[in-house]
Design an enzyme around this catalytic site. Structure first.
Site, PDB file in Angstrom:
ATOM      1  N   GLY A   1       0.823  -1.205   0.000  1.00 20.10           N
ATOM      2  CA  GLY A   1       0.000   0.000   0.000  1.00 20.10           C
ATOM      3  C   GLY A   1       0.849   1.244   0.000  1.00 20.10           C
TER       4      GLY A   1
ATOM      5  N   GLY B   1       1.181   8.331   3.833  1.00 24.57           N
ATOM      6  CA  GLY B   1       1.806   9.643   3.830  1.00 24.57           C
ATOM      7  C   GLY B   1       3.316   9.570   3.904  1.00 24.57           C
TER       8      GLY B   1
ATOM      9  CE  LYS C   1       4.846   3.355   8.070  1.00 25.28           C
ATOM     10  NZ  LYS C   1       4.354   4.233   9.176  1.00 25.28           N
TER      11      LYS C   1
ATOM     12  CG  ASP D   1      -3.126  10.302  11.743  1.00 23.18           C
ATOM     13  OD1 ASP D   1      -4.265  10.756  11.508  1.00 23.18           O
ATOM     14  OD2 ASP D   1      -2.340   9.968  10.840  1.00 23.18           O
TER      15      ASP D   1
END
Length: 831
Positions: A522, A525, A543, A640
């Site tokens: 995926g 940000g 990541k 968040d």
């Protein structure tokens, strides 16, 4: 019959099957005219508990027992009536006898068990309550004359109390089964010991086997992890009329029990609805040192030591031959007499005795308790003035404890416990100080020489192999980065934070097939996320920072520092990081089911999330937030929280992720000039004024809760006017009394309607405009668990109407700076 009528009939049949197929016509009451016969059962009014006949594993005997209604009796029986007198066949019956007692009879009418209330009475009935208590009531007024909570077997459940009277010695005890297939009374018992300061004991045939340490007002001092367990910290001990009572002051998140096993283990467990099994969270005794009196008088036990038993300083083994063979029960004796001993036997008086402090200790058993002094110094002085006092301990919030005679069952903990001060002769303290000084000087010289050699070696190695590389993950955070991450509230223990292991770029390139597009999971940000496999076979998620991303070193270091201190089943685990040249990456455990939004908003996959799974996910998110806000060493505000940041493992257990903008807080509200987050999930005080606290995460959780129940994105707008957010839509339906219209059709089920509506109610409480009106996470857990039955009426939420032109779907990674009340808003991320 037409098609419409058929559909109505099918729906009615489904509803009836949900509500009555499991329980048949069972009520919750036994009367003389309404007994229960094997295999009949009664069920509490709220369908929480069931009472009926069962056979243990590997046994054909029949017993009358009590268990959770939706958990098989084969999995956990909470209470047994005729535990010492089984029924040989299936002819048993529980009824009310002529004298008004509740009895269990066999096929021949013989009484195998009775409530045994001595005074005769009439018109009695037995009822199974929603607390799991079987109560016997007498007369027209229904006076309570007996209850199963007063005669527990091996299991403690919420609402039950265990009591002990210091004057009469009468105790309410748990009694273990003899074996897993035999519920008769076993060798172990457990309950409160009221002598001195109350403690929780396990006894083996009446002899101490394990103890909890003294009750310190909020916890048992001898249980190191009591502050980190959601369940253990809910206990309370109260005293009234010489009787001490142990109770659980709040229900756990899930159905929890505390079981005394046939092997003498006291186990804390809760029911995992996802796995459909019991999860064990704590047990005692857990090490050899937990066994009562393992090292004898004046001996200290350390589970990490070898051998585990040592004599306290100033003491030597009483029987050296036995001690050397690992037989420590004879304990230790004092090497040098105390000054008080000299005074009493008329010999020359020496200098005043002193105390040696031992830290993080399980204090000895049977402490005496003086009135609470104003300081530790007063506690010490009182002990010095009493020649019988051999040790004292001052516990904050509780007071002064003192011991006379032998000190039994001392243990050294790696965390928790309290300070224990041992009385020693002056000469022993002086000699010990001199020995310590010599040792310190010698060690300083040796350690200094070794440190210089090590520094020289690693300096040479580093210069030879890392001249061209700048591994930023191994550097200490700059003061500027610390100020950003901690918002000026730098915790005292931040220097204890250890950064995660560094992965070589080559290893991660190989693991992800050189970041091949086929391995991509995926995009966020921070950048793309890739699936990989390490050489040892472990699957990982990598990541990788995108060069076009506005995020960078600051967010990476923030996430490494914050999450490296966190270990919880509902938080994603960070395995390490990699920074080489321009490459910056974080390495996590792999979550095969990706994030919650991948299921929740996918019309093909949302069907896999039935209500039980969704409720399990809601509770898991709550447990993770409770850990962040209350139980972790550093209090964390996530800032968040949203479905895309909640990952699901292979069993659909939720794990909160993405701590790139999380902040460590001292527990109070924090102000910031840099607002970051996702529109639709940010609380009004944070979005407009830059103020955030734990209640900011509660607001985000409320939005997530409404999304889970409705299956709708908060980013879209609803109602005919096309001007309401999901919060506004829910508020409109709430006021119209049509809250059922909000529920996702995929989970709409009459069986769970009350629980679903309750969750919507809680969600609206969480998104109220004022932070002070929102419940804390611990309160939310109690609400979800129905411990708090009557919920307050929610006030008007924030952001009821669509906010001007701010569409969360269109504001993705915007780096424009907007000035609102002198607060800089950046990184307004989309979902």
């Amino acid at each position: 019959m037409g098609l419409g009528n058929c559909e109505v009939a099918v729906a009615l049949l489904l509803f009836l099957s949900c509500s009555s197929s499991v329980y048949g016509d069972a009520g919750d009451t036994i009367t003389p005219s309404q007994p229960i016969k094997d295999p009949e059962a009664i069920v509490s009014a709220g369908k929480k508990f069931e009472l009926g006949f069962f056979s243990p594993v590997n046994s054909t005997y029949r017993y009358v027992g009590l268990w959770y209604s939706n958990i098989s009796a084969e999995t956990q029986v909470l209470w047994v009536a005729n535990r010492n007198n089984p029924i040989n066949d299936s002819s048993g019956m529980m009824t009310i006898s002529e004298d008004g007692n509740l009895v269990v009879l066999n096929g021949q009418g013989e009484v195998l068990w009775s409530s045994n209330v001595s005074n005769g009475f009439y018109q009695s009935t037995a009822q199974l309550t929603d607390d799991g208590n079987l109560v016997l009531k007498a007369g027209l007024n229904g006076n309570l004359v007996w209850q199963s909570f007063q005669q527990p077997t091996d299991t403690y459940i919420p609402k039950m109390t265990l009591s002990s009277n210091a004057r009469t010695g009468k105790k309410t005890l748990l009694m273990s089964w003899r074996s897993s297939s035999d519920p008769s009374v076993g060798n172990f018992s457990a309950g409160l010991n009221p002598l001195g300061i109350p403690e929780f004991f396990i006894w083996y045939n009446g002899h101490p086997f394990w103890r909890s340490g003294p009750w310190g007002g909020q916890n048992f001092i001898g249980i190191p992890g009591m502050y980190t367990s959601v369940y253990l910290e809910g206990f309370s001990v109260q005293e009234a009329d010489d009787t001490f009572t142990l109770s659980l002051i709040r229900d756990p998140v899930f159905r929890a029990t505390y079981v005394l096993t046939s092997h003498g283990k006291f186990i804390e467990q809760y029911w995992d609805y996802g796995k459909q099994g019991w999860e064990y969270t704590w047990e005692a005794p857990s090490t050899e040192c937990d066994i009562y009196g393992k090292c004898g008088p004046f001996g200290s036990c350390g589970a990490q030591n070898s051998p585990i038993c040592t004599c306290l300083k100033g003491f030597v083994a009483k029987n050296k031959d036995e001690w050397n063979k690992g037989i420590w029960t004879s304990g230790c004796v004092r090497m040098t007499s105390l000054q008080c001993d000299g005074i009493q036997n008329g010999s020359e008086v020496g200098k005043e005795d002193g105390f040696m402090k031992l830290e993080m200790m399980k204090v000895p058993t049977f402490a005496e308790y003086w009135s609470n002094p104003s300081s530790e110094q007063e506690c010490k002085d009182e002990c010095l003035m009493n020649c019988s006092c051999v040790a004292y301990s001052y516990y904050n919030g509780f007071g002064c404890m003192a011991w006379t005679g032998n000190l039994i069952d001392i243990q050294k903990f790696s965390e928790g416990g309290t300070d224990l001060n041992i009385r020693l002769a002056y000469t022993e303290l002086v000699a010990d100080n001199m020995r310590n000084r010599e040792i310190i000087i010698s060690l300083s010289v040796i350690v200094g020489a070794i440190a210089i050699c090590i520094c020289l070696f690693f300096s040479w190695k580093w210069m030879a192999t890392h001249r061209e590389r700048n591994l930023i993950c191994e550097e200490t955070l700059s003061s500027e980065a610390q100020d950003t991450i901690f918002d000026g509230n730098l915790p005292e223990n931040i220097m204890e934070v250890k950064l995660e292991p560094v992965f070589k770029l080559q290893i991660l390139e190989t693991a992800t097939n050189n970041f091949d597009i086929s391995m991509k999971l995926g995009q966020g940000g921070f950048g793309a996320v890739y699936r990989g496999k390490l050489p040892d076979g472990q699957e990982i998620a990598v990541k990788r920072l995108s060069r076009t991303s506005g995020q960078g070193l600051e967010e990476l270091m923030n996430e490494v520092v914050v999450i490296s201190k966190l270990q919880h089943r509902n938080l994603v685990r960070l395995l390490g990081c990699c920074v080489e040249g321009e490459e910056m990456m974080l390495v996590y455990e792999y979550m095969p089911n990706k994030s919650l939004d991948a299921f929740l908003f996918d019309s093909l996959r949302k069907g896999q999330l039935d209500w039980k799974r969704r409720f399990h996910i809601i509770n898991g998110i709550c447990r993770g937030l409770l850990y962040l806000h209350r139980d972790s060493r550093l209090r964390i505000i996530h800032r968040d929280l949203k479905p895309s940041n909640i990952l699901l493992d292979h069993e659909l257990n939720p794990k909160i992720s993405d701590f790139g903008i999380a902040r460590i807080s001292g527990g109070n509200e924090v102000n910031t000039t840099r607002v970051v987050g996702t529109f639709g999930f940010m609380s009004p005080e944070y979005l407009m004024e830059g103020r955030f606290s734990e209640k900011s995460d509660v607001f985000s959780f409320g939005v997530v809760l409404l999304e889970i129940v409705s299956g709708r994105r908060n980013a879209h707008f609803y109602s005919n006017e096309n001007a309401l957010s999901l919060i506004g839509f829910a508020w409109k339906l709430w006021n119209e009394g049509d809250i059922a219209a909000l529920v996702d059709p995929a989970i709409s089920d009459p069986c769970f309607q009350v629980e679903i509506f309750r969750c919507i109610h809680i969600g609206l409480l969480c998104v109220q405009e004022l932070a002070k009106d929102r419940p804390a996470v611990s309160t939310i857990i109690s609400m979800l668990n129905s411990e708090i039955v009557d919920l307050p009426t929610p006030k008007k939420p924030a952001f009821v109407e669509r906010q001007s032109s701010l569409d969360t779907e269109s504001i993705t990674q915007s780096h424009k700076i907007n000035s609102i009340n002198n607060v800089t808003i950046s990184d307004l991320k989309g979902r």
